[in-house]
Scaffold this motif. Structure first.
Motif, PDB file in Angstrom:
ATOM      1  N   LEU A 304       0.836  -1.194   0.000  1.00 11.18           N
ATOM      2  CA  LEU A 304       0.000   0.000   0.000  1.00 11.18           C
ATOM      3  C   LEU A 304       0.875   1.249   0.000  1.00 11.18           C
ATOM      4  O   LEU A 304       2.065   1.183   0.364  1.00 11.18           O
ATOM      5  CB  LEU A 304      -0.911   0.009   1.236  1.00 11.18           C
ATOM      6  N   PRO A 305       0.328   2.389  -0.368  1.00 11.51           N
ATOM      7  CA  PRO A 305       1.104   3.632  -0.341  1.00 11.51           C
ATOM      8  C   PRO A 305       1.589   3.959   1.067  1.00 11.51           C
ATOM      9  O   PRO A 305       0.992   3.551   2.064  1.00 11.51           O
ATOM     10  CB  PRO A 305       0.095   4.683  -0.830  1.00 11.51           C
ATOM     11  N   GLY A 306       2.693   4.690   1.138  1.00  8.55           N
ATOM     12  CA  GLY A 306       3.211   5.152   2.412  1.00  8.55           C
ATOM     13  C   GLY A 306       3.968   4.103   3.189  1.00  8.55           C
ATOM     14  O   GLY A 306       4.206   4.277   4.398  1.00  8.55           O
ATOM     15  N   GLY A 307       4.346   3.014   2.540  1.00  7.91           N
ATOM     16  CA  GLY A 307       5.109   1.977   3.213  1.00  7.91           C
ATOM     17  C   GLY A 307       4.279   0.971   3.975  1.00  7.91           C
ATOM     18  O   GLY A 307       4.821   0.100   4.655  1.00  7.91           O
ATOM     19  N   TYR A 308       2.967   1.043   3.883  1.00  6.98           N
ATOM     20  CA  TYR A 308       2.087   0.098   4.554  1.00  6.98           C
ATOM     21  C   TYR A 308       1.943  -1.173   3.713  1.00  6.98           C
ATOM     22  O   TYR A 308       2.141  -1.177   2.500  1.00  6.98           O
ATOM     23  CB  TYR A 308       0.695   0.697   4.776  1.00  6.98           C
ATOM     24  N   SER A 309       1.572  -2.254   4.374  1.00  6.97           N
ATOM     25  CA  SER A 309       1.194  -3.484   3.674  1.00  6.97           C
ATOM     26  C   SER A 309      -0.068  -4.035   4.322  1.00  6.97           C
ATOM     27  O   SER A 309      -0.272  -3.893   5.526  1.00  6.97           O
ATOM     28  CB  SER A 309       2.307  -4.526   3.720  1.00  6.97           C
ATOM     29  N   LEU A 310      -0.908  -4.657   3.509  1.00  7.95           N
ATOM     30  CA  LEU A 310      -2.139  -5.283   3.996  1.00  7.95           C
ATOM     31  C   LEU A 310      -2.126  -6.741   3.562  1.00  7.95           C
ATOM     32  O   LEU A 310      -1.975  -7.044   2.374  1.00  7.95           O
ATOM     33  CB  LEU A 310      -3.364  -4.570   3.427  1.00  7.95           C
ATOM     34  N   THR A 311      -2.283  -7.637   4.528  1.00 11.14           N
ATOM     35  CA  THR A 311      -2.238  -9.072   4.234  1.00 11.14           C
ATOM     36  C   THR A 311      -3.544  -9.736   4.641  1.00 11.14           C
ATOM     37  O   THR A 311      -3.798  -9.940   5.837  1.00 11.14           O
ATOM     38  CB  THR A 311      -1.075  -9.745   4.967  1.00 11.14           C
ATOM     39  N   PRO A 312      -4.388 -10.057   3.654  1.00 13.17           N
ATOM     40  CA  PRO A 312      -5.562 -10.877   3.977  1.00 13.17           C
ATOM     41  C   PRO A 312      -5.130 -12.330   4.149  1.00 13.17           C
ATOM     42  O   PRO A 312      -4.277 -12.824   3.400  1.00 13.17           O
ATOM     43  CB  PRO A 312      -6.465 -10.723   2.744  1.00 13.17           C
ATOM     44  N   GLY A 313      -5.725 -12.997   5.117  1.00 14.39           N
ATOM     45  CA  GLY A 313      -5.402 -14.399   5.343  1.00 14.39           C
ATOM     46  C   GLY A 313      -6.648 -15.204   5.648  1.00 14.39           C
ATOM     47  O   GLY A 313      -7.589 -14.699   6.269  1.00 14.39           O
ATOM     48  N   ILE A 314      -6.661 -16.439   5.194  1.00 10.80           N
ATOM     49  CA  ILE A 314      -7.762 -17.342   5.505  1.00 10.80           C
ATOM     50  C   ILE A 314      -7.181 -18.691   5.899  1.00 10.80           C
ATOM     51  O   ILE A 314      -6.125 -19.105   5.421  1.00 10.80           O
ATOM     52  CB  ILE A 314      -8.751 -17.530   4.336  1.00 10.80           C
ATOM     53  N   ARG A 315      -7.857 -19.376   6.809  1.00  8.26           N
ATOM     54  CA  ARG A 315      -7.447 -20.715   7.245  1.00  8.26           C
ATOM     55  C   ARG A 315      -8.704 -21.570   7.394  1.00  8.26           C
ATOM     56  O   ARG A 315      -9.693 -21.117   7.970  1.00  8.26           O
ATOM     57  CB  ARG A 315      -6.695 -20.650   8.572  1.00  8.26           C
ATOM     58  N   TYR A 316      -8.647 -22.782   6.870  1.00  8.37           N
ATOM     59  CA  TYR A 316      -9.782 -23.697   7.000  1.00  8.37           C
ATOM     60  C   TYR A 316      -9.265 -25.058   7.449  1.00  8.37           C
ATOM     61  O   TYR A 316      -8.324 -25.608   6.868  1.00  8.37           O
ATOM     62  CB  TYR A 316     -10.541 -23.841   5.681  1.00  8.37           C
ATOM     63  N   MET A 317      -9.892 -25.581   8.479  1.00 10.03           N
ATOM     64  CA  MET A 317      -9.506 -26.869   9.050  1.00 10.03           C
ATOM     65  C   MET A 317     -10.690 -27.824   9.008  1.00 10.03           C
ATOM     66  O   MET A 317     -11.781 -27.498   9.466  1.00 10.03           O
ATOM     67  CB  MET A 317      -9.055 -26.675  10.503  1.00 10.03           C
ATOM     68  N   LYS A 318     -10.469 -28.996   8.443  1.00  6.59           N
ATOM     69  CA  LYS A 318     -11.483 -30.051   8.411  1.00  6.59           C
ATOM     70  C   LYS A 318     -11.024 -31.183   9.307  1.00  6.59           C
ATOM     71  O   LYS A 318      -9.943 -31.758   9.119  1.00  6.59           O
ATOM     72  CB  LYS A 318     -11.685 -30.566   6.983  1.00  6.59           C
ATOM     73  N   GLN A 319     -11.836 -31.501  10.313  1.00  4.21           N
ATOM     74  CA  GLN A 319     -11.509 -32.577  11.252  1.00  4.21           C
ATOM     75  C   GLN A 319     -12.320 -33.819  10.919  1.00  4.21           C
ATOM     76  O   GLN A 319     -13.540 -33.736  10.730  1.00  4.21           O
ATOM     77  CB  GLN A 319     -11.792 -32.129  12.685  1.00  4.21           C
ATOM     78  N   MET A 320     -11.635 -34.968  10.847  1.00  2.00           N
ATOM     79  CA  MET A 320     -12.279 -36.227  10.509  1.00  2.00           C
ATOM     80  C   MET A 320     -12.266 -37.183  11.704  1.00  2.00           C
ATOM     81  O   MET A 320     -11.260 -37.295  12.412  1.00  2.00           O
ATOM     82  CB  MET A 320     -11.572 -36.903   9.327  1.00  2.00           C
TER      83      MET A 320
END
Length: 512
Positions: A304-320
Motif C-alpha cells: 500500500l502507499p506510504g510503506g504500509y502493507s495489507l495481508t488478507p489471510g484465511i485458514r480452513y480446518m477439516k476434522q475427521m
C-alpha cells in the motif's frame, strides 16, 4: 537436596561460568514475542570427531515466572483464586556437525521454592496458568515443587537441504508448539524429516510416539487422558492433561472400547512461496484410529502507499473422525459418553446433535496491516455446529487469528471476533527496547452446550508489555481481563459467573 536437583543446578551454574568467559560480542539467541527461541549462532562444521564436541556451543537461560489468577467469584469446590511462582532455567548444548551428523541436548530446571508464592498441595486442582511452573503429579505424590527434565535429546543428520532429527525435540507447526511461555517447553519424542530441495518450498513429516507437556517430568501418550491407575487426581496429571485435552479419550474409555491406549501422532506440512507475495500452507495431522485433520491457509501481502502493507489471510480446518467419537464423544469435556462395561451410551441432550462423532470444521479470516513498528489486525473464526476441535499439543487452532491468552475458542458452534494492535516503541526510536500489544476479543459460545461444560459468552482484553533491559535480559508483563455472562439455564449451575477473572503474569529472561 537430592541428586537430580543438585545436578540440574550444577549444570546451569557451569553453563553460566562458560558463558562469562566466552566472546559476548553477539547474542547467540534471541526470544520472539511468543518466547520462541531464535538461534543466531550455530556450531560450524568440523572435519574430525573430536572437534565435533570441543567446538560445540552451549546456550544458557535463566528465567523467572510469577502468576496471579483472580476470579470475579469463587465457587466452593470448583474455582478459587490461585497463584504460582517459578525460578530456574535451561542449558542446551549443540555439537558441531561432523560429516552431517550433530547432536543436541537440553536440560531444563524449574523450582517453586517459596511456599508463600504458591498454592498448597490441597489446592493443586485450582491452579490455572501457573501450573506449568512445577508438576502437579510430583507435588501430589512426592511433595516435590521442582522439575528437572532432559526435554531435548536428539541426533541430527543434514545432507544438502534435507534434515533428519531423531529423539526428543521441539517441533513448531500448526498444531504442535513448544509454547515456551512458562519454564519448560512442550516437546515430543520421535522422528522429523524436513527438506527444502524444491525452490521456495518446505516439506516436513513427523512421527511422534510420546509427548512431554510443560508441567511434566516424564513423557506420556500423545492423546490419552489419565494413566492406568484411575481417572482422578493425581493419575489425570500423569497422562495428556493439557488444558485443551479431550477428557473422553481417556485410558478408561479406550480400554472399555477395546482400543489401544498407546497412540502415535503423525504430521505432514508443506509451505510454499512460489507466487510472489503469496504464502500457502497445508497441514495434515492424525492420531491413527482416533482423529485426523487437514488444514489449508493462504496469506497474500498487498503493498500500500506510504510503506504500509495489507495481508488478507484465511485458514480452513477439516476434522475427521477415525473412531475417537465413539470412544470419547463430541465434546472435549468427555461428558457425552458413558461406558458400562464394553457398552457406550451417548447423551444428545447437552447441545450436540451427533454426540458420538468428532466430524467438524473450523474457518478463520483476518486482515493484517503493517508498517515499520506497527501491526494491526482484525480477525474472525467460526466452528461448525458439530464437534469440538481436538488439539492438545499446544498449537492452538485459532492461534494467530482470534485466540486470546488462556482462552479456548474452538468448541463447536463458537464464533469469535478479534481486534489487536502491536507497536514496537524501540523500533520507532521512542522508548528503547519497549514493545506492547493490545487485543480485544468477543467470544460467542453456544449456550445449549453449557450443559456439557462449555463456557459462557465473554469479552477479553489481553495486554502484553515487553522491555529489553540489557543484552540478553528482558522482562514481560501479561494481563488478561475477562468479563463473561452468567451461566444460562442450560448449565448445571445456572445464574453463576464461573468465567470472569483477571489474570496477571510477569516473567524475566536472561539468555547467555
Amino acid at each position: 537436596m537430592n541428586l537430580i536437583k543438585m545436578s540440574a543446578i550444577t549444570a546451569l551454574v557451569c553453563g553460566l561460568c562458560i558463558s562469562a568467559n566466552a566472546d559476548d560480542t553477539k547474542a547467540k539467541r534471541e526470544l520472539k514475542n511468543n518466547m520462541m527461541e531464535v538461534y543466531n549462532t550455530l556450531p560450524s562444521s568440523v572435519d574430525n570427531l573430536g572437534d565435533a564436541f570441543t567446538k560445540g556451543v552451549f546456550y544458557g537461560r535463566l528465567r523467572m515466572n510469577a502468576f496471579k489468577w483472580d476470579w470475579k467469584d469463587d465457587v466452593a469446590g470448583s474455582i478459587q483464586d490461585n497463584k504460582a511462582f517459578g525460578l530456574g532455567g535451561s542449558l542446551i548444548y549443540k555439537s558441531a556437525p561432523y560429516m552431517g551428523v550433530s547432536a543436541t541436548a537440553g536440560l531444563y530446571y524449574s523450582d517453586s521454592p517459596f511456599s508463600g508464592l504458591r498454592d498448597s498441595v490441597a489446592d493443586l486442582k485450582y491452579i490455572k496458568a501457573g501450573k506449568d511452573t512445577f508438576s502437579r503429579y510430583d507435588a501430589k505424590t512426592n511433595g516435590d515443587y521442582y522439575m528437572a527434565v532432559l526435554a531435548q535429546a536428539y541426533l541430527q543428520y543434514d545432507i544438502s537441504k534435507t534434515t533428519l532429527k531423531a529423539g526428543r525435540q521441539i517441533f513448531e507447526s500448526f498444531l504442535t508448539k513448544s509454547n515456551d511461555t512458562k519454564m519448560i517447553p512442550n516437546t515430543f519424542e520421535g522422528f522429523v524429516l524436513e527438506t527444502k530441495e524444491i525452490p521456495k518450498t518446505r516439506i516436513r513429516g513427523a512421527y511422534f510416539y510420546a509427548q512431554k507437556l510443560r508441567d511434566h517430568t516424564t513423557f506420556h501418550d500423545v492423546i490419552t487422558y489419565s494413566d492406568s491407575n484411575s481417572t482422578s487426581s493425581p493419575a489425570t496429571w500423569n497422562g495428556n492433561d493439557d488444558s485443551a485435552v479431550h477428557k473422553g479419550l481417556s485410558f478408561k474409555n479406550f480400554e472399555a472400547a477395546g482400543k489401544d491406549v498407546h497412540h502415535k501422532l503423525i504430521l505432514a506440512d508443506v509451505s510454499n512461496k512460489s507466487i510472489d507475495n503469496l504464502k500457502i500452507d497445508v497441514t495434515y495431522a492424525a492420531v491413527p484410529d482416533v482423529v485426523s485433520s487437514i488444514t489449508g491457509e493462504l496469506n497474500y501481502k498487498i503493498a500500500l502507499p506510504g510503506g504500509y502493507s495489507l495481508t488478507p489471510g484465511i485458514r480452513y480446518m477439516k476434522q475427521m473422525d477415525n473412531g475417537g467419537g465413539k470412544v470419547g464423544g463430541a465434546n472435549l469435556g468427555g461428558s457425552l459418553v458413558t461406558w458400562t462395561g464394553s457398552t457406550a451410551t451417548y447423551n444428545s441432550t447437552k447441545g450436540y446433535s451427533t454426540p458420538d462423532s468428532l466430524e467438524s470444521s473450523l474457518g478463520m479470516a483476518r486482515l493484517v496491516l503493517k508498517k515499520g513498528p506497527l501491526k494491526a489486525q482484525i480477525a474472525y473464526s467460526a466452528v461448525s455446529d458439530d464437534a469440538d476441535i481436538v488439539a492438545p499439543w499446544r498449537g492452538f487452532p485459532t492461534g494467530g487469528y482470534t485466540r486470546a491468552m488462556a482462552q479456548y475458542n474452538w468448541y463447536a458452534n463458537t464464533k469469535t471476533y478479534d481486534a489487536e494492535v502491536a507497536y514496537d516503541f524501540g523500533k520507532a526510536d521512542i522508548i528503547p527496547g519497549f514493545s506492547a500489544m493490545l487485543r480485544y476479543a468477543i467470544q460467542d459460545f453456544d449456550e445449549k452446550k453449557q450443559a456439557a461444560g462449555v463456557q459462557a459468552d465473554s469479552n477479553v482484553i489481553h495486554m502484553d508489555f515487553r522491555q529489553k533491559i540489557a543484552k540478553g535480559l528482558d522482562a514481560k508483563l501479561r494481563i488478561g481481563l475477562v468479563s463473561a455472562d452468567k451461566l444460562s439455564s442450560y448449565s448445571s449451575t445456572p445464574g453463576i459467573d464461573k468465567n470472569s477473572y483477571n489474570e496477571y503474569r510477569f516473567e524475566l529472561n536472561y539468555l547467555f
